[in-house]
Design a protein around this motif. Structure first.
Motif, PDB file in Angstrom:
ATOM      1  N   ILE A 172       0.839  -1.200   0.000  1.00 30.08           N
ATOM      2  CA  ILE A 172       0.000   0.000   0.000  1.00 30.08           C
ATOM      3  C   ILE A 172       0.873   1.249   0.000  1.00 30.08           C
ATOM      4  CG2 ILE A 172      -1.556   1.382   1.453  1.00 30.08           C
ATOM      5  CD1 ILE A 172      -2.929  -1.241   2.244  1.00 30.08           C
ATOM      6  N   PHE A 173       1.911   1.227   0.817  1.00 35.17           N
ATOM      7  CA  PHE A 173       2.778   2.402   0.925  1.00 35.17           C
ATOM      8  C   PHE A 173       3.732   2.527  -0.254  1.00 35.17           C
ATOM      9  CE2 PHE A 173       1.220   2.465   5.223  1.00 35.17           C
ATOM     10  CZ  PHE A 173       1.305   3.808   5.587  1.00 35.17           C
ATOM     11  N   SER A 174       4.419   1.468  -0.598  1.00 34.20           N
ATOM     12  CA  SER A 174       5.451   1.565  -1.641  1.00 34.20           C
ATOM     13  C   SER A 174       4.845   1.822  -3.019  1.00 34.20           C
ATOM     14  CB  SER A 174       6.307   0.301  -1.667  1.00 34.20           C
ATOM     15  OG  SER A 174       5.515  -0.841  -1.968  1.00 34.20           O
ATOM     16  N   GLY A 175       3.571   1.465  -3.209  1.00 35.17           N
ATOM     17  CA  GLY A 175       2.922   1.708  -4.484  1.00 35.17           C
ATOM     18  C   GLY A 175       2.024   2.923  -4.497  1.00 35.17           C
ATOM     19  N   ASN A 176       2.088   3.739  -3.437  1.00 38.28           N
ATOM     20  CA  ASN A 176       1.200   4.889  -3.311  1.00 38.28           C
ATOM     21  C   ASN A 176       1.622   6.019  -4.234  1.00 38.28           C
ATOM     22  OD1 ASN A 176      -0.120   7.353  -1.869  1.00 38.28           O
ATOM     23  ND2 ASN A 176      -0.932   5.567  -0.781  1.00 38.28           N
ATOM     24  N   GLU A 177       0.645   6.796  -4.694  1.00 41.72           N
ATOM     25  CA  GLU A 177       0.953   7.935  -5.567  1.00 41.72           C
ATOM     26  C   GLU A 177       1.587   9.090  -4.788  1.00 41.72           C
ATOM     27  OE1 GLU A 177      -3.444  10.084  -5.537  1.00 41.72           O
ATOM     28  OE2 GLU A 177      -2.910   8.760  -7.190  1.00 41.72           O
ATOM     29  N   ASN A 178       1.410   9.072  -3.441  1.00 40.41           N
ATOM     30  CA  ASN A 178       2.000  10.101  -2.594  1.00 40.41           C
ATOM     31  C   ASN A 178       3.475   9.776  -2.344  1.00 40.41           C
ATOM     32  OD1 ASN A 178       2.878  11.121   0.173  1.00 40.41           O
ATOM     33  ND2 ASN A 178       0.962  12.250  -0.086  1.00 40.41           N
ATOM     34  N   GLU A 179       4.350  10.730  -2.619  1.00 42.66           N
ATOM     35  CA  GLU A 179       5.789  10.474  -2.536  1.00 42.66           C
ATOM     36  C   GLU A 179       6.233  10.101  -1.119  1.00 42.66           C
ATOM     37  OE1 GLU A 179      10.071  12.608  -3.638  1.00 42.66           O
ATOM     38  OE2 GLU A 179       8.175  13.704  -3.905  1.00 42.66           O
ATOM     39  N   VAL A 180       5.686  10.786  -0.123  1.00 42.82           N
ATOM     40  CA  VAL A 180       6.062  10.485   1.263  1.00 42.82           C
ATOM     41  C   VAL A 180       5.652   9.072   1.631  1.00 42.82           C
ATOM     42  CG1 VAL A 180       5.730  11.111   3.687  1.00 42.82           C
ATOM     43  CG2 VAL A 180       5.982  12.913   1.963  1.00 42.82           C
ATOM     44  N   PHE A 181       4.441   8.669   1.220  1.00 37.16           N
ATOM     45  CA  PHE A 181       3.990   7.300   1.479  1.00 37.16           C
ATOM     46  C   PHE A 181       4.935   6.293   0.817  1.00 37.16           C
ATOM     47  CE2 PHE A 181      -0.612   7.049   3.029  1.00 37.16           C
ATOM     48  CZ  PHE A 181      -0.477   8.217   3.778  1.00 37.16           C
ATOM     49  N   ARG A 182       5.355   6.584  -0.415  1.00 41.03           N
ATOM     50  CA  ARG A 182       6.278   5.674  -1.111  1.00 41.03           C
ATOM     51  C   ARG A 182       7.595   5.564  -0.355  1.00 41.03           C
ATOM     52  NH1 ARG A 182       4.619   8.412  -5.750  1.00 41.03           N
ATOM     53  NH2 ARG A 182       6.671   9.387  -6.001  1.00 41.03           N
TER      54      ARG A 182
END
Length: 275
Positions: A172-182
């Motif tokens: 969920i995090f590594s594929g997120n469109e949000n850079e911080v989440f990635r």
């Protein structure tokens, strides 16, 4: 705890000696705030030491950012420890820091006089994951980070913290469109420690260690949590003991409880602590 009236701000100031940024390790991020109450010893079996860890995906935030989660305990006059842990170094390092902090408190308890045989570990999000993992693994000899003798966790309070499905959350995090989440997703484990290996993931999933002898667990999670989704609780929740554990599942709840949800949760938490 339900019978103890909430203290005013003035009463809280008169009740507590506050020690800010106490170092428990050599890293600058290994520090904690300790709130020592004049009243706690009079509470008998309810003389809990509350140990709280903030959220932030193991990547950002600070103990000062989630103080709303410790305020209800301060109003009750309980001893509280609010912990920072090392960030951007992955789940294993951050998780170790709860054990480090508790062992430090034990070694230096002449300075604090805390009841370390009656510890409630609690947190929000990443902090709740750490608290739950350490809390349910204390009686498991296979868990790598050992608590010293004279430390007993008697309860766990988890707000939106992972209990299972670490691989799901990483995606969920590594594929997120949000850079911080990635960035958070990429940093959950060090680059040389593959999260794709199930045995490595399992060490940091509370479901791995849960058994009937674990301390009571209070769990709050939201049905619309887009960071720790409901599916990651599906295996763990049915394992809980209905006679001692307590679950609040808010169908429309998000990752963070809103003001009303948080207020209502603490009503249930103090009943939970009474029992």
């Amino acid at each position: 705890m339900t019978s103890i009236p909430d203290k005013t701000s003035e009463q809280i100031s008169a009740t507590y000696e506050i020690m800010k940024n106490v170092s428990y390790g050599t890293d600058a991020e290994q520090n904690m705030d300790i709130y020592l109450s004049k009243d706690a010893k009079s509470y008998g079996k309810n003389n809990y030491t509350i140990v709280f860890l903030h959220g932030g995906g193991y990547y950002l935030s600070d103990k000062s950012e989630d103080e709303k989660y410790i305020e209800p305990y301060l109003k009750k006059g309980l001893n509280v420890v609010n912990i920072n842990y090392r960030l951007k170094k992955g789940i294993p390092i951050a998780t170790t820091d709860l054990t480090n902090a508790l062992n430090f408190l034990k070694a230096n308890n002449n300075n604090y006089d805390l009841n370390l045989n009656n510890i409630i570990v609690t947190g929000f999000s990443a902090g709740a994951h750490i608290a739950t993992n350490v809390g349910v693994s204390q009686n498991n000899p296979e868990y790598p980070n050992k608590l010293n003798n004279g430390i007993t966790i008697t309860g766990i309070i988890n707000f939106s913290g992972l209990v299972d499905g670490l691989n799901v959350v990483e995606k969920i995090f590594s594929g997120n469109e949000n850079e911080v989440f990635r960035d958070i997703g990429k940093a959950l484990f060090p680059s040389n420690d593959s999260y794709e290996l199930i045995e490595k993931i399992a060490v940091y999933e509370p479901v791995t260690y849960f058994d009937k002898n674990d301390p009571p667990i209070f769990l709050w999670h939201g049905g619309k949590d887009n960071q720790i989704p409901p599916e990651t609780f599906e295996k763990f929740v049915p394992m809980l003991n209905k006679n001692k554990d307590f679950v609040i599942y808010k169908l429309n709840g998000l990752h963070s409880p809103n003001e009303e949800e948080l207020k209502n949760a603490y009503v249930e938490i103090f009943t939970f602590l009474d029992n």
